[in-house]
Enzyme design. Structure first.
Site, short mmCIF file in Angstrom:
data_model
loop_
_atom_site.label_atom_id
_atom_site.label_comp_id
_atom_site.label_asym_id
_atom_site.label_seq_id
_atom_site.Cartn_x
_atom_site.Cartn_y
_atom_site.Cartn_z
N ARG A 102 11.84 -7.76 -24.37
CA ARG A 102 12.83 -7.50 -24.94
C ARG A 102 14.06 -8.35 -24.64
NH1 ARG A 102 14.13 -7.02 -29.92
NH2 ARG A 102 15.93 -8.95 -29.08
N LYS A 169 48.00 -25.13 -15.96
CA LYS A 169 48.54 -24.47 -17.02
C LYS A 169 49.96 -24.75 -17.47
CE LYS A 169 44.21 -22.88 -18.18
NZ LYS A 169 42.80 -22.02 -19.53
N GLU A 199 48.30 -29.23 -19.28
CA GLU A 199 48.53 -28.91 -20.28
C GLU A 199 50.20 -29.13 -21.25
OE1 GLU A 199 47.18 -25.12 -20.53
OE2 GLU A 199 48.61 -24.77 -22.48
N ASP A 220 47.57 -28.81 -26.44
CA ASP A 220 47.48 -27.25 -26.74
C ASP A 220 47.54 -27.21 -28.54
OD1 ASP A 220 46.15 -25.31 -26.52
OD2 ASP A 220 47.60 -23.75 -25.98
#
Lengths: 282, 282, 282, 282, 282, 282
Positions: A102, A169, A199, A220
């Site tokens: 598993r 960012k 960004e 973005d």
């Protein structure tokens, strides 16, 4: 030229966590019902079309449980296989094979589905100049494995961690008082082997980034047309363009055709269902 | 009455793996562009409707990076929240908040989606006598967390590992030469706090299991009507019935209405996409 | 069909702790007085009658110190041996054999004494229908090893941990306001592979437990005659009976003859002296 | 001046192993039957006369499970207490108290019995000039704790590991070709903070050891009268004498009265039954 | 007779830390530019004269990355080699050789420089009766390796840690109110395999130490003439003398000639530059 | 904005290794001679001029031994201090202060010397446009700490590991058949946040690197005049120049004046002696 991931200390720690959580109290069923010294010959088989990833980890799982389990890799990482394809041949004590089964499958299924999804994205961008890249939205504890699966599927890695890439960012920009200051600070202080990526969420910010001579811009949540314009401006300044925000198999090619160099796809590593792989006793 | 999962040794090992892989080389962006001693006030916010799970783990991630990060739980595990709901309030050094952000969110997003999906399954069975239960198809290293998320969403746990439940599968039956021998061996040797469950894939096998006085039967990949018949036979013998095989939100209620006591859903833990949760600076 | 305990991650962690604490600063005596490259041939020998347990752990200890130590198992776990019996043959660098000797023997002596004591208990119940079972009163860090030693001696395991068995004790009953509520809550919430056992210390509580349809009752500190009556009542309701409280080799058979199905013996794992096993150079 | 053993890295690793093995899958009983937010006030109480050892470890176990458990040490390590004495007061979430209870008690019971037994040996030698010392026959993983328990009971530690004492045993002597060569090599090469002790099993060997100017001799398995003679010879040469071999509460004083300086008692750490200590809810 | 340091659990933990920190995110250069399945044959070569130390650790580093790397030790630890000498021959997958190279060299260079410096000190004392001994001023995490390197260079080890030697320093003396009390307490309580050493910084304190019958005195920061006088006094009482304080290759022989038995040199382990060792592809 | 290094999982693992190796068997001297409950007030004091580094690690060492040790940072990392300057104030149980002292100082001394040496290099380049950068020649296990010390001294970090920078070395070039192929492969496959740096050892290779549009060139072991010419060529192509090979405080400024952008100094992290820092009881 790939390292054997099943030998990396951090991967071994994850394997140990995984075996401890599933097999750490033994296997009461097998211990109760299977006679001692029974052997098993088994095959790990794809139940649907997929791109293989994680075979070295699966092998390491079996080896960790018992060194006497013999494993033959039939399909290396990165191979596209049809349903029914045998990925691993396994031979060893039944208790070890059943005890590791598993955990080994759980690794293999999750990594193969990432490679399979990456293959779809990579194929979707064929003929464009764009690359699909991953993000840091990976399963905690699995970063190095999931980034390898992305490569196995033909996509590319963005930075591996907070220490191997500069990505300024919005929160950083706000704290610095603007793109220009942020980029300048990064240039003054960051390790020089790293490009400086910033960004931007508007063409106004893009102009700032270009003026500050960033190496890369990350657009973005911009529309395709806006990105097309951004690419024109950035490329003229010798700057590459990455795009992000809700990318999927439909949207990614549109952005690549608009000229984006890198398409950042968080879904590569955080939205996949497991593919169906099973262990069959022979 | 729940233990704090963020304190369990195995969870702390996973958190350490996760922080080491993302933050182990530092955060070159933040170190370069943010001035020393800057503080941050932030909120972890749901971007879509979801059931919360993993808040104690997320809190432990921030605390592990810096003890001076103050965290307020606003929504306990198991709560259904609307988009915009604040799950955690955070206050501390910006470097610590930014350094822990991605890892904390990665935990929270993956666990909350499991709880959210479990909630859908639990609701789908309302009014039936059936319970949705999970499987061992969990993310290696994440077993205890994912099982808690399943409970947070209102579903139930099957055995936690190979040591805490007897489940005689087809391979065991074959090795024993039949259901009867397998069940008898289990009764003779297994720990008595555990029920003896045996997998059957036909009514013929079910009869064997009943004759051998198994405590539970797992009907694997049977049609609804066949399960209805199996339930009749098994219940008459005082035996509970679990079903498995390709269960989803449409099929699970049908089996519950057919009288199955437990519906085993692998997809609970291996097929979920991440829900959207973000950290916003205030 | 037993797993190799010497390969389990948690056992390897314990072996590492043990080697670090004894050999972690080197072996100043051997390094000072034995010339380089000296080899050693040795035998691990029983000095008194015993039941062997822990040979795979002892082997793993030698192998961990030096892979060039060759070890031959002469007596598998569970074997009853006479004084003078060779349990392991060992051949390798003298520094490794001497460095690992004490740690390997310490494991072997402590586990073999548990198996030996378990054998005595198992034999004492021959002819009764009762099983001797262990408890969670094990040496911290040694649970899985000690539970295996109990089985090596012919006794049985109770739950392996707090996650693999429902045992409602007096404190739980008090907190719930009664046996009935406690059993109902357990039935409503606990994993279904687990039987529901409830501790009772009087026939009054036993009646409650029967009425609540517990799966098992644990009669704690009851007299033999009282247990005989309890067994009659419980068995009539299809409920198995476990007894606990100060069990020893004299008392255990009396309870088994009174009809108890399971005799819980804490002393199996917490009251044993080490048996005498030595390593002799040949 | 004692270090807090509950803070030592190796002890924390053992505690983590112990908690993982008992509580690593959660506590299904408590989670099922106890309502959220229930608190508990409890006392850890001696059920028989004993010398306390391990309270800092027990406290660390509770703290590891939940920082909100408040613990008050009522009896420091080394205290002799009567039945009924409260050793620790505990107050905190019931889930944490119940989850940590067994592991904490298992530590406390095993360490206190060692201290209690050590106290008996120390008292037995009162008025002689001899010291009872322990051996390396400790429980793997527990060395530092068991050596502290020996001190808590008023006995003394021999070397803590193979790196902190020179003890030339018979195998070393054989490999060197004699006591003289062995002692000379040790003097030439071993760290100077360590005395050089050599095992002898006859007066002939003792003479060799004296001639070689060993610092200490260990008379193994010698009769009391023989030891008396050995003491006379050794003390005249300024050499201390240790004795070993089957020492118990009857024999140890005889050897001390015969003049032995150190009585080595393996049984201190490898033959003790657990003392009875319980956690009572108030 | 040396243990293989590359097998010791604590050394393996350090190797894992080291590989994780350098190779834990993979080797992006090699993965990008070297074709799969490329093999490499290489040699680890001394670039300057040195005494080798750490070859077993270096070998363990390569083996940890990939078991298929074959390594041949050409120069055992403790060998003096000339520039150009091949220390290790290596053959295996290029990815593994390049991935392990820097870590293996970093171990080898730092340990060899310690051995090389130790050799200089050992040679400088030739013909005197003094031994150069190390201190606890080692690199955290590297204690056992650095102490082995000191021996590889022909010097000697002082105590390995705070548990394997009694050294009463000025702070202890102050806290006790004098040398006499301190030595008496140590004699009353400390493990008897350990000599009792006390630091003195004047002849007055030396007299106290002699009166208290210390086993060893450490004369700290005394002039050569003062040490000569101290040696006369101490030796007359059968007490060995160690000296410390700013020892270097010029000063150490002077103290040895003045009769000091042990010259403690902190600089052995804390002031060395790395020697030049390189891995050359063949 | 710096993270607290004393909280990073990998640093905590190193601290645990270090405490285990020095204090893992206790402190037999302090336990023997200092009375219980004695407190200590102490100061960590610079004994020579230095730049501080590692104070958060030293603090974490004391805190790990005992939470009741109170520590006041008096000089943050990166501060230049004069002899006698107090770096840390410490107050707590004497056993904890004495037990942690050596380990804390060992960290502080080794990190501060790196910062101090880095300061000298940084100052030596004042007025030039060059940056001194470190290498991967760090102490295994200490990478993140040593890189922080380099920054504390005013120098800069090169890549943190094999995963966070592309550096095509001579072995890579040979395996690829030339600079051009190697750079092209890197551009095709490597993560885009990373610049592509290629090592050249001649102007001929430099021309190749320029033609292949590398982002950075590393001129290894070139003379100053050759580097001056290389800088002219490279800068004209928009390519930065790094130099390496035997750099020291004399040579580094000459290369910076010749126009090199980055001066790689292995000696920053592998050739430093420890600075003198002591803990004084007050």
């Amino acid at each position: 030229m790939a390292l054997n991931l099943g030998r990396m200390p951090e991967v071994l720690r994850l394997i140990d966590l995984a075996l401890a959580e599933d097999l750490g109290r033994g296997d009461v069923t097998t211990e109760s019902v299977i006679e001692k010294e029974t052997g098993a010959t088994a095959a790990v088989v794809a139940r649907e079309p997929l791109v293989v990833s994680g075979v070295d980890v699966a092998r390491a799982v079996f080896a960790r449980v018992d060194r006497h389990v013999r494993i033959q890799l039939r399909q290396p990482n990165g191979t596209q296989v049809a349903p029914g394809a045998v990925i691993l041949d396994i031979d060893g004590p039944a208790s070890a094979v059943l005890g590791a089964e598993r955990t080994a499958l759980n690794f293999l299924q999750r990594l193969s589905v990432l490679a399979t999804l990456s293959r779809l994205f990579a194929d979707a961008l064929t003929g464009t100049g764009g690359r699909v890249v991953d993000t840091r939205k990976t399963t905690p504890g699995w970063r190095v494995l999931e980034k390898a699966a992305v490569r196995d599927g033909g996509c590319f890695n963005h930075r591996s961690d907070l220490g191997s890439g500069i990505l300024i960012k919005d929160n950083h920009v706000v704290a610095c008082g603007g793109v220009k200051v942020a980029v300048e600070r990064a240039r003054a202080r960051a390790p020089h082997p790293l490009r400086i990526e910033v960004e931007v969420d508007s063409l106004a910010q893009l102009h700032e980034a270009i003026a500050a001579r960033a190496d890369l811009v990350l657009c973005d949540n911009m529309a395709v047309d806006e990105v097309r314009e951004a690419v024109g401006l950035a490329h003229a300044a010798g700057i590459k363009v990455e795009v992000s925000g809700g990318m999927n198999l439909q949207r990614a090619p549109l952005y690549a055709q608009a000229g984006a160099d890198y398409i950042s796809v968080g879904a590569l590593t955080h939205s996949a269902r497991a593919v169906d792989i099973a262990l069959d006793f022979l």
